[in-house]
Design an enzyme around this catalytic site. Structure first.
Site, short mmCIF file in Angstrom:
data_model
loop_
_atom_site.label_atom_id
_atom_site.label_comp_id
_atom_site.label_asym_id
_atom_site.label_seq_id
_atom_site.Cartn_x
_atom_site.Cartn_y
_atom_site.Cartn_z
N MET B 17 0.84 -1.19 0.00
CA MET B 17 0.00 0.00 0.00
C MET B 17 0.88 1.25 0.00
SD MET B 17 -2.81 -1.56 -0.01
CE MET B 17 -4.09 -0.35 0.29
N CYS B 18 0.20 2.40 -0.06
CA CYS B 18 0.86 3.70 0.02
C CYS B 18 1.79 3.74 1.22
CB CYS B 18 -0.21 4.78 0.15
SG CYS B 18 0.36 6.38 0.73
N PRO B 19 3.00 4.24 1.11
CA PRO B 19 3.55 4.98 -0.02
C PRO B 19 4.44 4.13 -0.93
CG PRO B 19 5.03 5.27 1.83
CD PRO B 19 3.94 4.30 2.27
#
Lengths: 133, 80
Positions: B17-19
């Site tokens: 997931m982000c980042p």
């Protein structure tokens, strides 16, 4: 919206709770990857992150809070490494180090110790955006 | 559809997931020459919007951005 990436961002981390540390480093590394100059200043309980073993302690807190391994999110050690590779600079607060009876040798590598004057000079006078976690 | 662009470098950010996908893209694009193309595969649903913002800030060019099921594939050309 235009290209070039600009501006500077100063992030103050004053807690070693996962909900402070992870978003701070996620924003820091992302901003750096978009061309923003980023410095993160760890103070008070946030300084614990930079003490050797501190990263593992924050990761443990997150696992306890979630009740298992967090999914999708990079380990904090990796996040810190990615932040640094992206150009994020990390600083440790001198007063906190003194207050906690620590010294530079207790900290992980590459965290210069600075005081408020350095922060104010670089960021307040310089007009950085400032985020506090 | 013209000829399929051949990326100079492919990176796999699936499952993260982000980042992570954006950071991986940002670090990877430094390893291709100007004009070179990086392909990123990601499953973070935010990546589709995030890569547009990232490109807008950095000036790199999105050549293709496709979603197929959960997977998002972006082709980005290094501009500078």
């Amino acid at each position: 919206m235009s290209s070039g990436g600009s501006g500077s961002l100063a992030i103050i981390v004053r807690s070693d709770n996962p909900e402070s540390v992870y978003p701070a480093l996620i924003i820091a590394s992302t901003a750096a990857s978009m061309g923003v100059k980023v410095e993160v200043f760890f103070t008070f309980w946030g300084l614990r992150v930079l003490v050797k073993g501190g990263i593992e302690s924050v990761e443990r807190k997150l696992r306890e809070a979630i009740g298992g391994e967090p999914r999708g999110i990079p380990p904090l050690s990796m996040l810190l490494e990615m932040a640094r590779k992206s150009g994020v600079e990390i600083y440790a607060c001198s007063t906190t180090i003194q207050a906690m009876g620590l010294n530079e040798g207790n900290l992980i590598e590459g965290c210069p110790i600075v005081g408020a004057a350095t922060f104010v000079h670089k960021h307040v006078s310089g007009g950085s955006r400032i985020l506090v976690f | 559809m013209g000829l399929r662009l051949k990326p100079s470098l492919s990176v796999d950010a699936r499952g993260y997931m982000c980042p992570y996908p954006i950071i991986l893209l940002s670090l990877s694009i430094k390893n291709v020459d100007e004009g070179g193309v990086v392909e990123v595969r990601a499953t973070d649903p935010a990546f589709e919007r995030d890569v547009i913002s990232w490109a807008s800030e950095t000036g790199h060019e999105i050549l293709e951005l496709n979603r197929s099921g959960e997977e998002i594939v972006a082709l980005i050309r290094r501009v500078k």
